[in-house]
Write a protein that holds these residues in place. Structure first.
Motif, short mmCIF file in Angstrom:
data_model
loop_
_atom_site.label_atom_id
_atom_site.label_comp_id
_atom_site.label_asym_id
_atom_site.label_seq_id
_atom_site.Cartn_x
_atom_site.Cartn_y
_atom_site.Cartn_z
N UNK A 170 0.86 -1.19 0.00
CA UNK A 170 0.00 0.00 0.00
C UNK A 170 0.89 1.24 0.00
N UNK A 171 1.53 1.46 -1.16
CA UNK A 171 2.50 2.55 -1.30
C UNK A 171 2.10 3.42 -2.49
N UNK A 172 1.76 4.67 -2.22
CA UNK A 172 1.26 5.55 -3.28
C UNK A 172 2.30 5.87 -4.34
N UNK A 173 3.58 5.77 -3.98
CA UNK A 173 4.64 6.07 -4.94
C UNK A 173 4.83 4.92 -5.93
N UNK A 174 4.55 3.70 -5.47
CA UNK A 174 4.71 2.52 -6.34
C UNK A 174 3.44 2.27 -7.14
N UNK A 175 2.29 2.33 -6.46
CA UNK A 175 1.01 2.02 -7.11
C UNK A 175 0.18 3.29 -7.24
N UNK A 176 0.07 3.75 -8.49
CA UNK A 176 -0.69 4.94 -8.80
C UNK A 176 -1.51 4.63 -10.05
N UNK A 177 -2.83 4.52 -9.90
CA UNK A 177 -3.69 3.99 -10.96
C UNK A 177 -4.23 5.10 -11.87
N UNK A 178 -4.79 4.70 -13.00
CA UNK A 178 -5.21 5.66 -14.02
C UNK A 178 -6.59 6.24 -13.77
N UNK A 179 -7.39 5.59 -12.91
CA UNK A 179 -8.75 6.08 -12.66
C UNK A 179 -8.72 7.30 -11.72
N UNK A 180 -9.89 7.80 -11.42
CA UNK A 180 -10.00 8.95 -10.52
C UNK A 180 -9.43 8.61 -9.15
N UNK A 181 -9.73 7.39 -8.66
CA UNK A 181 -9.16 6.92 -7.40
C UNK A 181 -7.80 6.28 -7.71
N UNK A 182 -6.74 6.99 -7.42
CA UNK A 182 -5.42 6.56 -7.87
C UNK A 182 -4.68 5.67 -6.86
N UNK A 183 -5.04 5.72 -5.61
CA UNK A 183 -4.34 4.94 -4.59
C UNK A 183 -5.18 3.75 -4.13
N UNK A 184 -4.52 2.80 -3.52
CA UNK A 184 -5.22 1.62 -3.01
C UNK A 184 -6.24 1.99 -1.94
N UNK A 185 -5.87 2.91 -1.07
CA UNK A 185 -6.80 3.34 -0.02
C UNK A 185 -8.04 3.99 -0.60
N UNK A 186 -7.83 4.83 -1.63
CA UNK A 186 -8.96 5.52 -2.26
C UNK A 186 -9.89 4.53 -2.96
N UNK A 187 -9.30 3.55 -3.63
CA UNK A 187 -10.11 2.52 -4.31
C UNK A 187 -10.89 1.71 -3.29
N UNK A 188 -10.25 1.34 -2.21
CA UNK A 188 -10.92 0.55 -1.17
C UNK A 188 -12.08 1.33 -0.54
N UNK A 189 -11.84 2.58 -0.19
CA UNK A 189 -12.87 3.39 0.47
C UNK A 189 -14.08 3.60 -0.44
N UNK A 190 -13.83 3.72 -1.75
CA UNK A 190 -14.95 3.93 -2.68
C UNK A 190 -15.78 2.64 -2.84
#
Length: 255
Positions: free
Chosen positions: A53-73
């Motif tokens: 769960x590292x924002x520098x390594x995993x940054x996605x193309x959707x509006x929710x770019x981080x793992x935490x943001x994707x999970x919360x949504x």
């Protein structure tokens, strides 16, 4: 002089070129970086791994770019399922398919325990959540295997810088481990690898003693045969027999 990820990629490519087939590649979070997954995609190999769960390594193309943001949504939109690991650990989980510019399309299974959020990624988006979780559970068996290899089979204790010698030593460690594991699997009363290893070690020691005793007996018989062939008197034969008996009794007591 290459880094671990580059070496791992080269070794996987070598295995595939040698004809080793696998449904997927199971790795831990250290290797599960976007660039690594991209290389595995290029090799035609699916990857299942825990991702950090590292924002520098995993940054996605959707509006929710981080793992935490994707999970919360998606925890509000998805129906969570319940699962267990062993007898004590209970968790809930759901999955989401996301897009990454390097890793491509991946399915992420979010596992939520009482204390942790564990994201498990799969580059095979067709596989179901339960199978992804079951495959990833094998990571524990792998880690336990490494622990037993280090404790009982000399793995990681090589004192050599010659590549071929290291490969030979590691191969022998794994070969021994596989034999003991097979014996354990075929046993009607399976034991821990450590316990079985100690039992086998004791049996091998006993066999070694028996072989030494057998060699001693054969040497003494050869001496007696030489005496007979040389037509020496019966007294010499009796002396040799007495010496053999004493030697064997002494050998047995020492052992």
């Amino acid at each position: 002089m290459d880094g671990k990820s580059k070496i791992a990629i080269d070794m996987v490519a070598m295995a595939l070129k040698s004809g080793v087939y696998a449904d997927c590649l199971l790795v831990d979070s250290w290797y599960s970086k976007p660039a690594f997954m991209k290389e595995m995609n290029n090799l035609g190999l699916k990857v299942i791994s825990r991702i950090t769960n590292n924002n520098k390594i995993w940054n996605f193309t959707a509006k929710e770019k981080t793992l935490n943001a994707i999970y919360e949504k998606f925890k509000k939109l998805k129906t969570e399922k319940a699962g267990t690991y062993g007898k004590k650990i209970k968790f809930k989980y759901f999955s989401v398919i996301v897009e990454h510019k390097n890793a491509g399309r991946i399915k992420i299974v979010f596992i939520k325990t009482k204390e942790k959020l564990i994201p498990i990624a799969s580059t095979d988006t067709e596989i179901n959540d339960e199978e992804i979780i079951e495959i990833y559970k094998r990571r524990w068996d792998i880690e336990q295997g490494y622990k037993e290899l280090r404790e009982h089979f000399g793995f990681g204790k090589e004192e050599n810088r010659i590549y071929e010698a290291l490969i030979a030593r590691i191969t022998l460690s794994f070969f021994s481990y596989n034999i003991v594991s097979y014996i354990n699997r075929m046993s009607n009363e399976p034991k821990t690898i450590g316990g079985l290893f100690k039992d086998l070690e004791c049996e091998l020691h006993t066999l070694s003693i028996a072989m030494q005793a057998f060699i001693e007996i054969m040497e003494k018989i050869a001496q007696i045969d030489e005496i007979v062939q040389n037509n020496k008197d019966f007294t010499s034969i009796i002396a040799t027999l007495r010496s053999t008996t004493q030697d064997l009794l002494g050998f047995r007591c020492e052992s």
